[in-house]
Design a protein around this motif. Structure first.
Motif: not given
Length: 139
Positions: A89-92, A105-109, A58-71
């Motif tokens: 996850i690191i959010i951009l 809180h379900d997502i490890d940001i 598995p990757p160490n991190f995900i770098i991601s744009e903020w998506y409305k799907d997160f809600s």
């Protein structure tokens, strides 16, 4: 510094629907000697492609744009049932939207960075997170 010693071992999945933003961040990560196993335009693609591109683990991190799907509760169920749920996850996001980013809180940001990503800020966030995780493991 921890990041320098471990940086060739880091891998990051990159998720952004903007092709130019993906390319620019990919260049920043490449210059930091970070392995990028997956580059996708959205999380549904990442979930579908994940097993194909992470045979080294598995990757160490995900770098991601903020998506409305997160809600979206339906998306959160799909996400939490995927292997991605345990990856930090690191959010951009754009500077003018940073205050409206409200992670579930379900997502490890682990943090939020503004676009365009500053190499120094990204390196600092990764280093601090790794240092914190190493301290937790040694306790």
């Amino acid at each position: 510094m921890i990041l320098v010693r471990a940086r060739k071992k880091l891998s990051i999945c990159l998720v952004d629907d903007d092709r130019l933003a993906r390319r620019d961040l990919g260049n920043v990560l490449d210059n930091m000697d970070i392995y990028i196993p997956i580059v996708c335009s959205d999380y549904y693609e990442l979930i579908d492609e994940y097993l194909c591109y992470t045979q080294k683990g598995p990757p160490n991190f995900i770098i991601s744009e903020w998506y409305k799907d997160f809600s979206d509760p339906d998306f959160l169920i799909i996400f939490s049932d995927s292997p991605l749920a345990t990856i930090p996850i690191i959010i951009l996001t754009d500077a003018n939207r940073i205050k409206s980013v409200k992670p579930q809180h379900d997502i490890d940001i682990i943090g939020t960075l503004t676009k365009p990503v500053n190499r120094k800020d990204l390196k600092e966030m990764l280093t601090n997170y790794i240092r914190h995780k190493n301290a937790e493991e040694n306790d």
